[in-house]
Design a protein around this motif. Structure first.
Motif, mmCIF file in Angstrom:
data_model
loop_
_atom_site.group_PDB
_atom_site.id
_atom_site.type_symbol
_atom_site.label_atom_id
_atom_site.label_comp_id
_atom_site.label_asym_id
_atom_site.label_seq_id
_atom_site.Cartn_x
_atom_site.Cartn_y
_atom_site.Cartn_z
ATOM 1 N N THR A 265 0.791 -1.152 0.203
ATOM 2 C CA THR A 265 0.106 0.066 0.050
ATOM 3 C C THR A 265 0.960 1.226 0.248
ATOM 4 O O THR A 265 2.151 1.219 0.357
ATOM 5 N N ASP A 266 0.290 2.447 -0.252
ATOM 6 C CA ASP A 266 0.806 3.478 -0.309
ATOM 7 C C ASP A 266 1.757 4.062 0.887
ATOM 8 O O ASP A 266 2.733 4.576 0.910
ATOM 9 N N GLY A 284 -2.501 0.482 -3.460
ATOM 10 C CA GLY A 284 -3.382 1.494 -3.316
ATOM 11 C C GLY A 284 -3.280 1.953 -1.647
ATOM 12 O O GLY A 284 -2.383 1.859 -1.012
ATOM 13 N N THR A 285 -4.670 2.110 -1.005
ATOM 14 C CA THR A 285 -4.624 2.753 -0.087
ATOM 15 C C THR A 285 -5.054 1.695 1.071
ATOM 16 O O THR A 285 -5.266 2.081 2.450
ATOM 17 N N GLY A 286 -5.795 0.626 0.941
ATOM 18 C CA GLY A 286 -6.326 -0.358 1.710
ATOM 19 C C GLY A 286 -6.756 -1.807 1.176
ATOM 20 O O GLY A 286 -6.438 -1.911 0.059
ATOM 21 N N GLU A 293 -6.135 -4.799 -7.205
ATOM 22 C CA GLU A 293 -4.770 -4.696 -7.742
ATOM 23 C C GLU A 293 -3.989 -5.862 -7.666
ATOM 24 O O GLU A 293 -2.944 -5.913 -8.312
ATOM 25 N N LEU A 294 -4.166 -6.757 -6.998
ATOM 26 C CA LEU A 294 -3.443 -8.020 -6.614
ATOM 27 C C LEU A 294 -3.045 -8.723 -7.885
ATOM 28 O O LEU A 294 -1.851 -8.867 -8.046
ATOM 29 N N GLN A 313 2.441 -7.557 0.617
ATOM 30 C CA GLN A 313 1.892 -7.051 1.683
ATOM 31 C C GLN A 313 0.790 -7.699 2.139
ATOM 32 O O GLN A 313 0.003 -8.319 1.430
ATOM 33 N N SER A 314 0.738 -8.233 3.349
ATOM 34 C CA SER A 314 -0.502 -9.280 4.111
ATOM 35 C C SER A 314 -1.266 -8.383 4.459
ATOM 36 O O SER A 314 -1.069 -7.209 4.989
#
Length: 339
Positions: A265-266, A284-286, A293-294, A313-314
């Motif tokens: 994320t950002d 993105g943000t969350g 987007e994955l 990221q998890s």
């Protein structure tokens, strides 16, 4: 064969190809599906060939209305009708017992059940209605690879193997639908998606089983994604479990001396200095944007770069995070970065 791209305004031409027994990829709110007439055995067989898909991996049948489901399935439980009212069209697939001989074994994997979905995409609903037949629709990618969320992803994998692609831009959800088994006494989620267990329980007023059954080597899975390798890029994916693990993960990445991918994320990307050998892809943000987007990120590193390892990221394994982590764990082969 030249694969033709159709605009939503050209849906009639795409429907004609379906009626001719050809394969046409179509958009949904989740991912792009590979469509064929569900009642045409020869066409359905070609879906397996084009994807390189195991023949015992059942297909989801996409329909335009509940009446179509009732043509093939045994009398539906009351819970199903409540869920249709609440979530269709939408990212919920339901498995029902079939009337004897209602669908070919090529669609069902030889089972006496089948999975049905009413997708939330106007162009695809028009495609099904104009073709006047239910349409099978596994993800429109090479079997085992990340699912496609744009027409360009489909073209990369299946160009020359299918007749057409109905292009309606990027999908909104980004991972496949929730699969709910309603063919047994206790409803069970066989594949998590955007429609969560708690949302289903609230509608039907009864508990939903969420523990996924392990499918054995000789067993036919009831739903896609339960048995075979899925969503895996060529690169090895490492899951970074906690925010505080990122500095160590990036230090490790810098030591590899080869190009590395970072999907986060950002906030993670902004708060951590990326080594020179790392290329970033924003999630993105969350959790909502990350889920959307994955697959796009995995495909980006697979097809547009020479990166062989990806740090990703998890998220908490609850709600929409359960769907995200289900796909990410399979993409990574359950491989986690360890400090």
């Amino acid at each position: 064969m030249k694969t033709k791209i159709f605009k939503p305004s050209e849906v009639g031409a795409a429907a004609q190809l379906i009626n001719e027994g050809q394969l046409v990829a179509f958009p949904t709110e989740t991912v792009y599906g590979l469509g064929a007439d569900a009642t045409n055995v020869a066409a359905v067989k070609q879906v397996y060939v084009a994807k390189g898909r195991p023949s015992d991996n059942p297909l989801i049948v996409h329909v335009a209305d509940l009446e179509t489901v009732e043509r093939f399935a045994q009398p539906l439980p009351e819970a199903a009708k409540k869920l249709v009212k609440a979530f269709w069209p939408g990212p919920l697939t339901m498995i029902f017992k079939l009337k004897p001989g209602a669908l070919a074994p090529e669609v069902t994997g030889g089972l006496n059940t089948a999975a049905f979905r009413n997708p939330d995409n106007a162009a695809t609903l028009a495609l099904i209605k104009q073709a006047q037949t239910p349409i099978v629709g596994p993800s429109a990618n090479t079997s085992g690879k990340p699912s496609p969320t744009t027409a360009q992803h489909v073209l990369h994998d299946l160009d020359g193997k299918i007749a057409g692609i109905l292009d309606d831009g990027a999908t909104k959800v980004g991972v496949e639908s929730t699969v709910l088994d309603l063919s047994t006494d206790t409803p069970a989620i066989l594949r998590p998606g955007a429609v969560t267990a708690s949302a289903i329980e609230e509608v039907i007023g009864m508990p939903v089983q969420t523990e996924q059954h392990h499918v054995g080597a000789t067993e036919v899975p009831k739903a896609p994604g339960m048995k075979y390798k899925h969503y895996a890029p060529d690169a090895q994916v490492y899951i970074v479990d906690r925010t505080e693990d990122w500095p160590a993960a990036l230090t490790w990445a810098a030591q590899q001396k080869v190009p590395m991918g970072v999907m986060a994320t950002d906030s993670v990307l902004t708060n951590n200095a990326l080594p020179a050998n790392c290329e970033q892809f924003s999630l993105g943000t969350g959790i909502q944007s990350a889920t959307q987007e994955l697959f796009a990120g995995l495909r980006h590193f697979d097809t547009e770069t020479n990166i062989k390892d990806i740090l990703c990221q998890s998220f908490d394994n609850k709600g929409l995070g359960a769907a995200y982590m289900n796909r990410l764990n399979k993409s990574a082969g359950q491989t986690h970065f360890s400090v």
